[in-house]
Scaffold this motif. Structure first.
Motif, mmCIF file in Angstrom:
data_model
loop_
_atom_site.group_PDB
_atom_site.id
_atom_site.type_symbol
_atom_site.label_atom_id
_atom_site.label_comp_id
_atom_site.label_asym_id
_atom_site.label_seq_id
_atom_site.Cartn_x
_atom_site.Cartn_y
_atom_site.Cartn_z
ATOM 1 N N ILE A 29 29.210 -15.944 37.370
ATOM 2 C CA ILE A 29 28.841 -14.689 38.027
ATOM 3 C C ILE A 29 29.106 -14.793 39.524
ATOM 4 O O ILE A 29 29.677 -13.881 40.137
ATOM 5 C CB ILE A 29 27.356 -14.358 37.757
ATOM 6 N N SER A 30 28.718 -15.931 40.110
ATOM 7 C CA SER A 30 28.933 -16.110 41.549
ATOM 8 C C SER A 30 30.410 -16.023 41.904
ATOM 9 O O SER A 30 30.788 -15.425 42.910
ATOM 10 C CB SER A 30 28.366 -17.469 41.987
ATOM 11 N N THR A 55 34.550 -8.470 35.634
ATOM 12 C CA THR A 55 34.074 -9.810 35.283
ATOM 13 C C THR A 55 32.607 -9.975 35.643
ATOM 14 O O THR A 55 31.849 -10.613 34.905
ATOM 15 C CB THR A 55 34.915 -10.881 36.001
ATOM 16 N N TYR A 56 32.225 -9.417 36.771
ATOM 17 C CA TYR A 56 30.817 -9.502 37.151
ATOM 18 C C TYR A 56 29.925 -8.857 36.090
ATOM 19 O O TYR A 56 28.955 -9.468 35.627
ATOM 20 C CB TYR A 56 30.576 -8.825 38.505
ATOM 21 N N TYR A 110 28.812 -0.566 41.276
ATOM 22 C CA TYR A 110 29.225 -1.826 41.871
ATOM 23 C C TYR A 110 30.129 -1.578 43.080
ATOM 24 O O TYR A 110 29.944 -2.177 44.132
ATOM 25 C CB TYR A 110 29.956 -2.678 40.843
ATOM 26 N N PRO A 139 25.372 -13.952 45.281
ATOM 27 C CA PRO A 139 25.115 -14.182 43.857
ATOM 28 C C PRO A 139 23.677 -13.761 43.538
ATOM 29 O O PRO A 139 22.839 -13.673 44.428
ATOM 30 C CB PRO A 139 25.308 -15.688 43.714
ATOM 31 N N ASP A 193 35.241 -8.995 41.731
ATOM 32 C CA ASP A 193 35.801 -8.566 40.442
ATOM 33 C C ASP A 193 34.703 -7.881 39.630
ATOM 34 O O ASP A 193 33.897 -8.531 38.967
ATOM 35 C CB ASP A 193 36.342 -9.797 39.707
ATOM 36 N N ALA A 233 32.688 -14.364 40.257
ATOM 37 C CA ALA A 233 33.116 -12.973 40.144
ATOM 38 C C ALA A 233 32.665 -12.168 41.352
ATOM 39 O O ALA A 233 33.397 -11.303 41.852
ATOM 40 C CB ALA A 233 32.541 -12.358 38.857
ATOM 41 N N VAL A 234 31.470 -12.470 41.848
ATOM 42 C CA VAL A 234 30.979 -11.775 43.045
ATOM 43 C C VAL A 234 31.856 -12.110 44.241
ATOM 44 O O VAL A 234 32.250 -11.222 45.009
ATOM 45 C CB VAL A 234 29.511 -12.157 43.326
ATOM 46 N N THR A 243 30.015 -11.009 32.729
ATOM 47 C CA THR A 243 29.285 -12.283 32.759
ATOM 48 C C THR A 243 27.796 -12.061 32.987
ATOM 49 O O THR A 243 26.963 -12.810 32.460
ATOM 50 C CB THR A 243 29.858 -13.200 33.857
ATOM 51 N N ASN A 244 27.461 -11.043 33.743
ATOM 52 C CA ASN A 244 26.052 -10.748 33.956
ATOM 53 C C ASN A 244 25.378 -10.398 32.625
ATOM 54 O O ASN A 244 24.299 -10.918 32.305
ATOM 55 C CB ASN A 244 25.895 -9.595 34.949
#
Lengths: 214, 214
Positions: free
Chosen positions: B119-120, B130-131, B170, B178, B127, B122-123, B134-135
């Motif tokens: 997640i981090s 992806t964020y 977002y 993150p 992205d 992606a942040v 994965t979240n």
DNA sequence: CATATGTGTTTGTGATCACATTTCTACAGG
DNA sequence: CCTGTAGAAATGTGATCACAAACACATATG
């Protein structure tokens, strides 16, 4: 085969969906009952296309289960599943009632009392379908005041999944008394007693499911 | 038109449903985006019949909305609706986490930490898709331990309804850090701290929705 | 410039068909 | 009486078509 559908502005698959949804939610079908495309099509004088749409939609909401080979039937719920659905009901309905409380004026309480009387009549007559329908009407009438359509829709799909099982359950427990928890709910609404409302509602939703775990 | 569907044992409408569901849930579509039967049919090399089934199924779960004239589009949620769905998430996910807590061993926490690192990343890359993916994977991995499939399914339909809005959100808030609440969740899991877990989870689900009410 | 009007196109709906698979039903053998 | 099996019937799936309604857009009208 009689045409049970009005030729209104609603699409055939939509009318059919509503009819079958009521049959299932209100306990007019037993758990595990099979449903076929051509069977329903013949009953309503339709081709399989709109029937497929209605059944698939019901399946998407959990009102029907689909076997690995694609056959439709009303769901047979395990005890674990029933406990889960009852917990979901408790979670969401307590929230809905809490949101409805500040807006619950006398007129609403009176309407709920009228519905509650109808429930007592259904219990006295041992009419399972009417009991289930009026009982859910009691809850829905209260929750409509919460102004939370997404929550209401969610909890209605839970009711839908439990419909056939509710019917089977009713026959097993043979209740004689009108719902005591409903009186507690009404009292809490009149008094503006939020903690009392939450307790009474949770009890109402959870009762009846205990005799299942036996 | 390339055949994007494997000719596996799954029916075409089912494969299509899964693909579109992921597109919507993971924020690959913007709110209000129109979808047509023949458009999707052409993209996947199918006739309209299986496409109709997939879209209707998604609509039944709230992943798509249908106009009065029958057109499909991804939902544009009002602020009230977003608040409601966030409350639903909080209610159900807190319960799921609570049920998962007694079963959450070290191996699970480590898997959650791995996901959290993703997640981090992606942040950092900004992205959004992806964020979001994965979240949700973080949450789903935790909730799977609760052994409550009906609750998980219910909360997933909430995620589904929020997918396109999540994407739009977002882009608006441009987060740089993150997720701090995920660290609190992990700490509470390690410590077996149920109250702390519930607070952290509620905060994680509710944050981000505040900047919407502005 | 704003507002109707008209026309060609697009869209969802429902019926029908062919097909592969599953399910049911006798009937045979043990 | 039980079990397996061959044939018949039933079932869901996907493609195709006709149709009515909705939509888009250019043109005409005030």
């Amino acid at each position: 085969m009689v045409d049970k559908l009005q030729d209104s502005y609603l699409a055939a698959h939509d009318q059919l969906y509503r009819i079958l949804r009521m049959r299932i939610m209100y306990g007019e079908m037993s758990p595990g009952q099979a449903i076929t495309l051509r069977g329903v099509a013949a009953e309503f004088g339709l081709s399989v296309t709109p029937v497929r749409e209605a059944l698939k939609r019901l399946a998407a909401e959990g009102a029907l289960s689909i076997s690995v080979t694609g056959r439709f039937q009303t769901p047979k719920l395990s005890n674990d599943r029933i406990e889960e659905l009852a917990s979901l009901r408790a979670l969401i309905e307590v929230e809905l009632a809490t949101r409805a409380l500040p807006r619950a004026h006398m007129a609403l309480v009176e309407r709920l009392q009228t519905i509650n009387n109808a429930i007592s009549v259904a219990v006295a007559k041992a009419d399972a379908v009417t009991y289930i329908r009026t009982n859910l009407e009691f809850h829905r009438t209260l929750y409509l005041r919460a102004q939370a359509p997404a929550m209401l829709a969610t909890v209605e799909t839970v009711w839908l999944q439990m419909g056939p099982t509710m019917r089977a359950l009713y026959g097993r427990l043979q209740r004689k008394d009108p719902p005591v928890n409903h009186r507690l709910i009404l009292a809490a609404l009149k008094a503006g007693d939020e903690p009392g409302l939450r307790v009474a509602l949770r009890a109402d939703v959870t009762q009846g499911l205990r005799m299942l775990a036996q």
